[in-house]
Design a protein around this motif. Structure first.
Motif, PDB file in Angstrom:
ATOM      1  N   LEU A 153      16.930  24.957  54.556  1.00  0.00           N
ATOM      2  CA  LEU A 153      17.185  23.649  55.144  1.00  0.00           C
ATOM      3  C   LEU A 153      15.876  22.891  55.323  1.00  0.00           C
ATOM      4  O   LEU A 153      14.869  23.464  55.765  1.00  0.00           O
ATOM      5  N   ARG A 154      15.917  21.606  54.996  1.00  0.00           N
ATOM      6  CA  ARG A 154      14.749  20.743  55.183  1.00  0.00           C
ATOM      7  C   ARG A 154      15.160  19.549  56.062  1.00  0.00           C
ATOM      8  O   ARG A 154      15.525  18.494  55.561  1.00  0.00           O
TER       9      ARG A 154
ATOM     10  N   SER B 219      13.680  16.648  44.359  1.00  0.00           N
ATOM     11  CA  SER B 219      12.367  16.000  44.331  1.00  0.00           C
ATOM     12  C   SER B 219      11.265  17.048  44.341  1.00  0.00           C
ATOM     13  O   SER B 219      11.397  18.105  44.978  1.00  0.00           O
ATOM     14  N   PRO B 220      10.146  16.783  43.666  1.00  0.00           N
ATOM     15  CA  PRO B 220       9.036  17.739  43.682  1.00  0.00           C
ATOM     16  C   PRO B 220       8.428  17.845  45.072  1.00  0.00           C
ATOM     17  O   PRO B 220       8.460  16.886  45.858  1.00  0.00           O
ATOM     18  N   ARG B 221       7.892  19.005  45.364  1.00  0.00           N
ATOM     19  CA  ARG B 221       7.211  19.203  46.645  1.00  0.00           C
ATOM     20  C   ARG B 221       5.752  18.781  46.499  1.00  0.00           C
ATOM     21  O   ARG B 221       5.061  19.213  45.589  1.00  0.00           O
ATOM     22  N   ASN B 222       5.303  17.974  47.431  1.00  0.00           N
ATOM     23  CA  ASN B 222       3.917  17.490  47.415  1.00  0.00           C
ATOM     24  C   ASN B 222       3.445  17.341  48.857  1.00  0.00           C
ATOM     25  O   ASN B 222       3.160  16.235  49.323  1.00  0.00           O
ATOM     26  N   PRO B 223       3.354  18.449  49.593  1.00  0.00           N
ATOM     27  CA  PRO B 223       3.106  18.365  51.028  1.00  0.00           C
ATOM     28  C   PRO B 223       1.666  17.983  51.339  1.00  0.00           C
ATOM     29  O   PRO B 223       0.763  18.176  50.513  1.00  0.00           O
ATOM     30  N   PRO B 224       1.409  17.465  52.537  1.00  0.00           N
ATOM     31  CA  PRO B 224       0.024  17.304  52.983  1.00  0.00           C
ATOM     32  C   PRO B 224      -0.619  18.682  53.124  1.00  0.00           C
ATOM     33  O   PRO B 224       0.084  19.684  53.344  1.00  0.00           O
TER      34      PRO B 224
ATOM     35  N   PRO C 274      -2.053  20.491  55.416  1.00  0.00           N
ATOM     36  CA  PRO C 274      -1.704  21.415  56.501  1.00  0.00           C
ATOM     37  C   PRO C 274      -0.366  22.119  56.319  1.00  0.00           C
ATOM     38  O   PRO C 274      -0.129  23.161  56.933  1.00  0.00           O
ATOM     39  N   LEU C 275       0.511  21.547  55.487  1.00  0.00           N
ATOM     40  CA  LEU C 275       1.841  22.126  55.312  1.00  0.00           C
ATOM     41  C   LEU C 275       2.023  22.799  53.955  1.00  0.00           C
ATOM     42  O   LEU C 275       3.137  23.198  53.609  1.00  0.00           O
ATOM     43  N   ALA C 276       0.953  22.940  53.217  1.00  0.00           N
ATOM     44  CA  ALA C 276       1.064  23.532  51.884  1.00  0.00           C
ATOM     45  C   ALA C 276       1.585  24.964  51.943  1.00  0.00           C
ATOM     46  O   ALA C 276       2.380  25.383  51.100  1.00  0.00           O
TER      47      ALA C 276
ATOM     48  N   ASP D 126       7.783  18.735  53.354  1.00  0.00           N
ATOM     49  CA  ASP D 126       7.428  19.487  52.147  1.00  0.00           C
ATOM     50  C   ASP D 126       7.382  18.579  50.920  1.00  0.00           C
ATOM     51  O   ASP D 126       6.657  18.849  49.967  1.00  0.00           O
ATOM     52  N   TYR D 127       8.146  17.485  50.949  1.00  0.00           N
ATOM     53  CA  TYR D 127       8.159  16.564  49.810  1.00  0.00           C
ATOM     54  C   TYR D 127       6.948  15.645  49.798  1.00  0.00           C
ATOM     55  O   TYR D 127       6.656  15.014  48.777  1.00  0.00           O
TER      56      TYR D 127
END
Length: 350
Positions: free
Chosen positions: A170-171, A140-145, A147-149, A120-121
Motif C-alpha cells: 500500500l502507498r 508510475s516509476p519510482r523516483n523518491p527523494p 531520504p526515502l530511497a 516513493d514516486y
C-alpha cells in the motif's frame, strides 16, 4: 468464526487507526507494541495488546505464542525512515515466523498488508491547471527523494515472500485528522504566525500556490486496509500495489487561505520564491508545501469498492484544528509530535 489480524505499530498514528478499523469490521484484532505502558489504551479500544519488538528477533517467538493459528492477516505500519533496511529485515523475519504455523496447519497464507508511501514516486510535475497534469498510478516509476530511497527500493521486495505470505503493498498519501501526523505542520506554522498578532506578521509561503497537495483522513486510509483484507477474491489483491488517496486533490493556495481565515492572521498571505527566504527563516517543514504530488487511487476503488468519506482538509480545517489541539494535550500524542519533529529534522539533514 471471526477472522484475526495482527497490526504492528498499533499505538502509532496509522497503526492505531488501522487496528480500530479492523475492530469495527468485526475482526479479532491484535496490536503489537514495544512497551507495556500502551497496553491498557489498546485494550480499551478492544485491541488485544501483544508486547514485543520487531527489532529484537529474540522476542519473535514470544509474539508468536500470543497469536492464534491460523492468523488471517498481518498489517505492517512501521518503518525507520533514515535507516530503513535493518528494520525492514527484522520485520520480514518476524512476519515469516508468524506465517509459518498458519501455512503448516493447511490454512491459507496470511494476507500481509505492507505500508510504504506515495512519496516513493517522487515529486510530480503536478501543478493545478497544467495542461499535462495526470496523477501517479501504481505503474508510475519510482523516483523518491534521497531520504526515502531505502524505503522505495526495499518495500517492493515484500513480494519475494509469497511462499509463506500473500503480500499487498500500500502507498498512502499524507494523512490528517485527529493528532494530524505530518499535517500538524500546518497548524504549528499558522499558530506561530497568529501569535505574533501584528499587521506585518503575515503567513509567508515559499511555494507555488498551484502546487498540488493530496492527502486523506487517517480513518479513510484505515478503512482501505480493511477493504483489501475483506475482498472476497484474494487473487485480485495479493501480489498487487494499491495507492490510497482522497477522491480529489487540494492546492497549496486552498489550504493556506483556509489557515489565514481559521487563525485570523492579520497580515494575510504572502507568496515568495523559495530563494527569497533564508532556510533558517523558513518555518515550513520539508515536503509539506514543496512536494507537489497527485496520486490516483482508481485501482483500489475499482477492485474493492472502497471510497473516502471524510471532508477534505481545507474544507473542514476548523474541525481538524480542534481535534489536533485536543490530541496534543495528551502526553502520548505529544511524544508522537516529538517523533514527527525529529523526522522533519532528518529530512533537512538529508
Amino acid at each position: 468464526m471471526a477472522r484475526s489480524v495482527l497490526v504492528t505499530g498499533a499505538n502509532g498514528y496509522i497503526g492505531n487507526a488501522v487496528a480500530r478499523a479492523f475492530v469495527r469490521a468485526g475482526w479479532i484484532t491484535y496490536g503489537l507494541i514495544r512497551s507495556p505502558a500502551s497496553a491498557s489504551a489498546l485494550a480499551g479500544e478492544e485491541i488485544i495488546p501483544v508486547v514485543g519488538a520487531i527489532d529484537d528477533p529474540s522476542s519473535h517467538e514470544i509474539i508468536l505464542a500470543n497469536l492464534p493459528v491460523p492468523l488471517d492477516a498481518i498489517v505492517s505500519t512501521t518503518e525507520v525512515t533514515f535507516n530503513y533496511l535493518p528494520h525492514y529485515t527484522n520485520l520480514v523475519t518476524l512476519v515469516r515466523t508468524l506465517a509459518q504455523p498458519t501455512v503448516s496447519s493447511g490454512a491459507p497464507k496470511p494476507l500481509l498488508l505492507f505500508t510504504s508511501g506515495c512519496k516513493d514516486y517522487g515529486v510530480g510535475p503536478h501543478i493545478h491547471g497544467a495542461p499535462d497534469l495526470v496523477p501517479h498510478t501504481e505503474e508510475s516509476p519510482r523516483n523518491p527523494p534521497p531520504p526515502l530511497a531505502g524505503r522505495a527500493e526495499n518495500a517492493a521486495r515484500i513480494f519475494d515472500h509469497e511462499d509463506l505470505l500473500a503480500p499487498v503493498l500500500l502507498r498512502p498519501t499524507n494523512v490528517y485528522g485527529r493528532s494530524s501526523s505530518f499535517y500538524a505542520g500546518f497548524f504549528q506554522v499558522a499558530s506561530q504566525v497568529a501569535a505574533a498578532g501584528t499587521e506585518n506578521s503575515g503567513l509567508i509561503v515559499p511555494a507555488d500556490p498551484n502546487y498540488v497537495l493530496h492527502a486523506l483522513h487517517v480513518d479513510d486510509c484505515a478503512d482501505a486496509y480493511v477493504a483489501l483484507a475483506e475482498h472476497p477474491r484474494r487473487d485480485e489483491v495479493a501480489g498487487q500495489v494499491f495507492n490510497v488517496s482522497a477522491h480529489r486533490y487540494e492546492t497549496v493556495d486552498q489550504v493556506v487561505r483556509a489557515l489565514v481565515q481559521e487563525y485570523g492572521i492579520k497580515g494575510g498571505l504572502k507568496y515568495v520564491r523559495p530563494d527569497e527566504i533564508k532556510p533558517e527563516h523558513n518555518p515550513w517543514p520539508p515536503f509539506l508545501i514543496d512536494f507537489p504530488q497527485w496520486t490516483g487511487s482508481d485501482k483500489l476503488r475499482r477492485v474493492t469498492g472502497w471510497r473516502d468519506r471524510r471532508t477534505l482538509f481545507s474544507e473542514a480545517l476548523h474541525v481538524y484544528r480542534l481535534a489536533y489541539e485536543a490530541a496534543t494535550a495528551n502526553d502520548l500524542t505529544a511524544k508522537m509530535q516529538d517523533r514527527v519533529a525529529s523526522v522533519f529534522k532528518g529530512f533537512k539533514a538529508n
